[in-house]
Scaffold this motif. Structure first.
Motif, PDB file in Angstrom:
ATOM      1  N   GLN A 170     -24.106  30.504  15.529  1.00 34.36           N
ATOM      2  CA  GLN A 170     -24.684  31.731  16.145  1.00 34.36           C
ATOM      3  C   GLN A 170     -25.833  32.212  14.397  1.00 34.36           C
ATOM      4  O   GLN A 170     -26.197  32.565  13.751  1.00 34.36           O
ATOM      5  CB  GLN A 170     -23.058  32.714  15.043  1.00 34.36           C
ATOM      6  CG  GLN A 170     -22.383  32.394  15.781  1.00 34.36           C
ATOM      7  CD  GLN A 170     -22.554  33.781  16.864  1.00 34.36           C
ATOM      8  OE1 GLN A 170     -23.288  34.981  17.447  1.00 34.36           O
ATOM      9  NE2 GLN A 170     -21.567  33.711  17.821  1.00 34.36           N
ATOM     10  N   ASP A 206     -20.291  32.890  22.509  1.00 32.67           N
ATOM     11  CA  ASP A 206     -19.063  33.395  21.778  1.00 32.67           C
ATOM     12  C   ASP A 206     -17.956  33.348  22.267  1.00 32.67           C
ATOM     13  O   ASP A 206     -16.926  33.595  21.258  1.00 32.67           O
ATOM     14  CB  ASP A 206     -20.166  34.941  22.138  1.00 32.67           C
ATOM     15  CG  ASP A 206     -21.687  35.645  21.852  1.00 32.67           C
ATOM     16  OD1 ASP A 206     -22.174  34.774  20.932  1.00 32.67           O
ATOM     17  OD2 ASP A 206     -21.631  36.332  22.782  1.00 32.67           O
ATOM     18  N   ARG A 253     -23.305  39.008  15.285  1.00 35.77           N
ATOM     19  CA  ARG A 253     -24.520  38.828  15.420  1.00 35.77           C
ATOM     20  C   ARG A 253     -25.537  40.265  15.330  1.00 35.77           C
ATOM     21  O   ARG A 253     -26.637  40.369  14.644  1.00 35.77           O
ATOM     22  CB  ARG A 253     -24.361  38.728  16.808  1.00 35.77           C
ATOM     23  CG  ARG A 253     -25.884  38.081  16.890  1.00 35.77           C
ATOM     24  CD  ARG A 253     -25.587  36.067  17.276  1.00 35.77           C
ATOM     25  NE  ARG A 253     -25.915  36.751  19.208  1.00 35.77           N
ATOM     26  CZ  ARG A 253     -24.743  36.920  19.477  1.00 35.77           C
ATOM     27  NH1 ARG A 253     -23.106  35.909  19.061  1.00 35.77           N
ATOM     28  NH2 ARG A 253     -24.675  37.105  21.103  1.00 35.77           N
TER      29      ARG A 253
END
Length: 462
Positions: free
Chosen positions: A9, A129, A153
């Motif tokens: 991320q 994800d 995010r």
């Protein structure tokens, strides 16, 4: 953005995505994915061929600048993240099947590179994800989905945009005023107060999303018809909790183990020295089993022992002591010598335990004048008892004492507790033996004192 368990991320993901897309072009053109109607085994074989081709392509590029670039704050490189995500794809064939369906009817040989890259990027974006969401659940024990990870995010991106606008608030006065909900008459205090994502207020995120349609290219993520962020629309409490969670973990992980890096280097150097010493010992080893050589008497010591035994008076040694020393030297390698060494080691350990230097008993015995009448009279009492007698009669700090008798810490004779430990008896027992030795000296000296009226008899001090 960093959250517990996540690895994909952070901004390094862009390089990971580009590396995966670059390698996927060659892999997809070399072997087309299985048709959606193919049986499960055919799809599994196609996935295996794709993973093998991708792994080979990634390894071929592992020395490039892009592959060696840092992928996240945990020390993973772009190459390592790309390779691990590729293996995650092999463990999650559903994403591969979705790619096969997306590429159905597309000519991989003549298709545009941009189209293939987009399909691959969509697959890996969803896969990352899902992987991070699973790792987040394992790390925190809280439920998390790929859509929630995407929401995290988005909030991190929103904070970055708000921080950028606040930093250049003079050029974006109207939008910053709309985000703060008031007209700006001067430098807004919030500009100085915003130090991290944990200090970003949820109402700012909602207003920022609302101002995107007016000041940006289009409506913000919380003001579109998409249902992806439906759970966050008009939910400042939920947004605030997610922002606080991101900020809290960012503070915890910002040190990046800097305090332990020196320890890590020291440990690495120690291990290198350890293996070097082991290797040197192996290289210097002689063939055959290890052997402990027999202890042998030196020729010079043997000659000196014979001379002292023949004429102990000329050597200034008591005859009995000379015979005992020679007998001890002649017995090297026997069982008695082992017992003597064990006793000496035990005395050294006791001396260290009572804060006396190692070898104190040997040095003190050597410094004692063997020809003195007190030493002869109390020969059987032992050195600790004789020292206790001297301390009782003459005091603990008499100038006549040799340095070997003194405790280096105090400059005086050892205390009764130290002497009791050296004698390996209790303190009351040592006192009794000391008093008995003094009585013995008084009884021995009394006739001499009668014969010499000027002589002062020994008396117990105190």
């Amino acid at each position: 953005m960093r959250l517990p368990g996540t690895r994909y991320q952070e901004p390094g993901w862009e390089e990971v995505r580009k590396l995966l897309g670059q390698c996927s072009l060659a892999a997809l053109r070399a072997g087309a994915p299985a048709h959606p109607d193919s049986d499960p085994q055919a799809r599994a074989d196609a996935l295996e061929r794709y993973v093998e081709a991708m792994a080979a392509a990634l390894h071929a590029l592992r020395r490039t600048a892009r592959a060696q670039a840092p992928g996240n704050a945990y020390g993973d490189s772009v190459f390592e993240l790309a390779l691990s995500l590729l293996f995650e794809l092999q463990a999650r064939p559903a994403d591969w099947h979705a790619l096969c369906e997306a590429l159905d009817g597309v000519d991989r040989g003549g298709a545009d590179d941009g189209l293939l890259r987009k399909k691959v990027n969509d697959m890996y974006a969803l896969l990352r994800d899902r992987v991070d969401a699973d790792n987040y659940q394992a790390a925190c024990g809280r439920p998390c989905s790929a859509n929630r990870m995407y929401a995290y995010r988005m909030l991190d991106t929103a904070y970055g945009e708000i921080a950028r606008l606040f930093a250049d608030w003079e050029r974006h006065r109207d939008q910053v005023g709309a985000i703060l909900g008031r007209e700006l008459a001067g430098v807004p205090i919030e500009v100085r107060q915003l130090r991290g994502i944990g200090g970003c207020r949820p109402e700012w995120v909602l207003r920022w999303s609302a101002t995107r349609a007016r000041f940006g290219p289009g409506p913000g993520p919380l003001h579109t018809r998409s249902k992806r962020f439906a759970s966050l629309k008009d939910q400042p409490e939920r947004i605030g909790a997610m922002l606080a969670e991101i900020g809290e973990y960012q503070v915890l992980s910002d040190n990046r183990d800097r305090d332990w890096l020196q320890d890590l280097d020291d440990a690495a150097v120690w291990m290198e020295d350890y293996w070097r010493v082991l290797q040197e010992s192996v290289d210097a080893a002689v063939p055959g089993p290890d052997r402990i050589l027999e202890a042998r008497q030196d020729a010079l010591d043997a000659d000196a022992c014979d001379a002292d035994a023949r004429d102990p008076a000329a050597a200034g040694v008591d005859p009995d002591d000379a015979q005992a020393d020679c007998a001890a030297q002649d017995g090297l390698g026997a069982a008695g010598d082992g017992q003597a060494l064990a006793a000496a080691a035990r005395l050294e350990a006791i001396a260290l335990a009572v804060a006396l230097p190692p070898g104190y008993m040997q040095a003190a015995a050597h410094a004692e004048e063997a020809g003195g009448w007190v030493a002869r009279a109390l020969r059987d009492a032992g050195l600790p008892v004789r020292l206790a007698v001297y301390a009782r009669v003459l005091g603990a700090a008499d100038d006549a004492y040799p340095d070997a008798w003194r405790d280096p810490a105090s400059g005086e004779l050892p205390t009764m507790r130290q002497l009791a430990a050296l004698a390996q008896v209790s303190l009351p027992t040592l006192r009794k033996r000391r008093d008995a030795a003094i009585d013995k000296l008084v009884a021995i000296e009394r006739p001499a004192a009668i014969e010499q009226p000027g002589a002062a008899p020994i008396r117990r001090s105190g």
